[in-house]
Design a protein around this motif. Structure first.
Motif, PDB file in Angstrom:
ATOM      1  N   GLU A   1      18.143 -28.058  27.291  1.00 27.26           N
ATOM      2  CA  GLU A   1      17.041 -29.011  27.164  1.00 27.26           C
ATOM      3  C   GLU A   1      16.722 -29.251  25.696  1.00 27.26           C
ATOM      4  N   LYS A   2      16.517 -30.530  25.370  1.00 26.93           N
ATOM      5  CA  LYS A   2      16.255 -30.929  23.996  1.00 26.93           C
ATOM      6  C   LYS A   2      15.274 -32.095  23.994  1.00 26.93           C
ATOM      7  N   ALA A   3      14.291 -32.044  23.095  1.00 28.86           N
ATOM      8  CA  ALA A   3      13.354 -33.159  22.929  1.00 28.86           C
ATOM      9  C   ALA A   3      14.043 -34.222  22.085  1.00 28.86           C
ATOM     10  N   VAL A   4      14.190 -35.437  22.626  1.00 31.83           N
ATOM     11  CA  VAL A   4      14.965 -36.477  21.953  1.00 31.83           C
ATOM     12  C   VAL A   4      14.128 -37.689  21.532  1.00 31.83           C
ATOM     13  N   ALA A   5      12.874 -37.766  21.961  1.00 31.35           N
ATOM     14  CA  ALA A   5      12.018 -38.891  21.556  1.00 31.35           C
ATOM     15  C   ALA A   5      10.564 -38.486  21.717  1.00 31.35           C
ATOM     16  N   GLY A   6       9.694 -39.239  21.073  1.00 32.52           N
ATOM     17  CA  GLY A   6       8.275 -38.915  21.094  1.00 32.52           C
ATOM     18  C   GLY A   6       8.023 -37.712  20.206  1.00 32.52           C
ATOM     19  N   VAL A   7       7.205 -36.777  20.673  1.00 34.72           N
ATOM     20  CA  VAL A   7       6.948 -35.543  19.937  1.00 34.72           C
ATOM     21  C   VAL A   7       8.162 -34.641  20.159  1.00 34.72           C
ATOM     22  N   THR A   8       8.900 -34.350  19.109  1.00 37.61           N
ATOM     23  CA  THR A   8      10.143 -33.579  19.259  1.00 37.61           C
ATOM     24  C   THR A   8      10.059 -32.173  18.671  1.00 37.61           C
ATOM     25  N   SER A   9       8.932 -31.815  18.063  1.00 37.93           N
ATOM     26  CA  SER A   9       8.713 -30.439  17.591  1.00 37.93           C
ATOM     27  C   SER A   9       7.216 -30.238  17.399  1.00 37.93           C
ATOM     28  N   GLY A  10       6.814 -28.990  17.283  1.00 41.08           N
ATOM     29  CA  GLY A  10       5.398 -28.680  17.112  1.00 41.08           C
ATOM     30  C   GLY A  10       4.631 -28.793  18.415  1.00 41.08           C
ATOM     31  N   LEU A  11       3.332 -29.050  18.308  1.00 41.36           N
ATOM     32  CA  LEU A  11       2.454 -29.088  19.476  1.00 41.36           C
ATOM     33  C   LEU A  11       2.241 -30.520  19.958  1.00 41.36           C
ATOM     34  N   ILE A  12       2.287 -30.695  21.261  1.00 34.86           N
ATOM     35  CA  ILE A  12       2.006 -31.996  21.861  1.00 34.86           C
ATOM     36  C   ILE A  12       0.530 -32.038  22.245  1.00 34.86           C
ATOM     37  N   SER A  13      -0.095 -33.201  22.113  1.00 33.72           N
ATOM     38  CA  SER A  13      -1.530 -33.343  22.349  1.00 33.72           C
ATOM     39  C   SER A  13      -1.821 -34.479  23.317  1.00 33.72           C
ATOM     40  N   LEU A  14      -3.092 -34.636  23.628  1.00 36.10           N
ATOM     41  CA  LEU A  14      -3.557 -35.640  24.579  1.00 36.10           C
ATOM     42  C   LEU A  14      -3.043 -37.035  24.212  1.00 36.10           C
ATOM     43  N   GLY A  15      -2.457 -37.711  25.203  1.00 39.67           N
ATOM     44  CA  GLY A  15      -1.966 -39.072  25.033  1.00 39.67           C
ATOM     45  C   GLY A  15      -0.570 -39.162  24.455  1.00 39.67           C
ATOM     46  N   GLU A  16      -0.020 -38.042  23.998  1.00 36.75           N
ATOM     47  CA  GLU A  16       1.318 -38.067  23.395  1.00 36.75           C
ATOM     48  C   GLU A  16       2.391 -37.876  24.465  1.00 36.75           C
ATOM     49  N   GLU A  17       3.596 -38.353  24.133  1.00 37.00           N
ATOM     50  CA  GLU A  17       4.736 -38.272  25.045  1.00 37.00           C
ATOM     51  C   GLU A  17       5.885 -37.518  24.404  1.00 37.00           C
ATOM     52  N   VAL A  18       6.718 -36.938  25.256  1.00 36.18           N
ATOM     53  CA  VAL A  18       7.977 -36.336  24.839  1.00 36.18           C
ATOM     54  C   VAL A  18       9.040 -36.752  25.853  1.00 36.18           C
ATOM     55  N   THR A  19      10.223 -37.064  25.350  1.00 38.04           N
ATOM     56  CA  THR A  19      11.364 -37.330  26.225  1.00 38.04           C
ATOM     57  C   THR A  19      12.323 -36.165  26.084  1.00 38.04           C
ATOM     58  N   TRP A  20      12.630 -35.550  27.227  1.00 33.73           N
ATOM     59  CA  TRP A  20      13.545 -34.413  27.276  1.00 33.73           C
ATOM     60  C   TRP A  20      14.895 -34.877  27.806  1.00 33.73           C
TER      61      TRP A  20
END
Length: 137
Positions: free
Chosen positions: A37-56
């Motif tokens: 699994e790898k974060a490839v878009a949006g928030v890709t490292s660190g902490l994710i917060s309200l309203g933010e997206e990550v694509t795995w």
């Protein structure tokens, strides 16, 4: 049909620290190394917060899959919710709750999901997907 299950895990760390660990893209990636699994878009490292997206991007059942989720609710350091906005499920919702007593911080994960593909998806949900999801949570 929606499948749901709950996992409760005790930790010996303060609630605020566990809350941040659960929102850490890097910690999630490391815990899911078996599925590449790898974060490839949006928030890709660190902490994710309200309203933010990550694509795995990950490999499950020998297939490459992508899923974008958004943090839709957050009450720090008590809870947050992530929900699929694009991906392999008909719907996917993950509620994270954190409770602390004198000795432990307990993380409660509530997962709700539904498979796509109508009757075939229902069959896959019951025979394979529900057990598989509980093992990887």
């Amino acid at each position: 049909m929606v499948v749901s299950f709950e996992c409760t895990t005790p930790f010996s760390m303060p609630k605020a620290q566990l809350f941040d660990l659960a929102r850490s893209i890097d910690a999630h990636r490391d815990s899911m190394a078996h599925s590449r699994e790898k974060a490839v878009a949006g928030v890709t490292s660190g902490l994710i917060s309200l309203g933010e997206e990550v694509t795995w991007r990950a490999w499950h059942f020998g297939l490459p899959l992508r899923m974008t989720s958004r943090i839709t609710q957050m009450v720090a350091p008590d809870s947050f919710v992530d929900e699929q906005v694009n991906g392999p499920f008909k719907s996917f919702r993950h509620i994270h709750e954190f409770n602390q007593d004198a000795k432990w911080t307990t993380m409660i994960d509530r997962i709700e999901f539904a498979a796509p593909f109508g009757p075939v998806g229902l069959l896959v949900e019951k025979l394979v997907l529900a057990r598989y999801m509980q093992k990887i949570d």
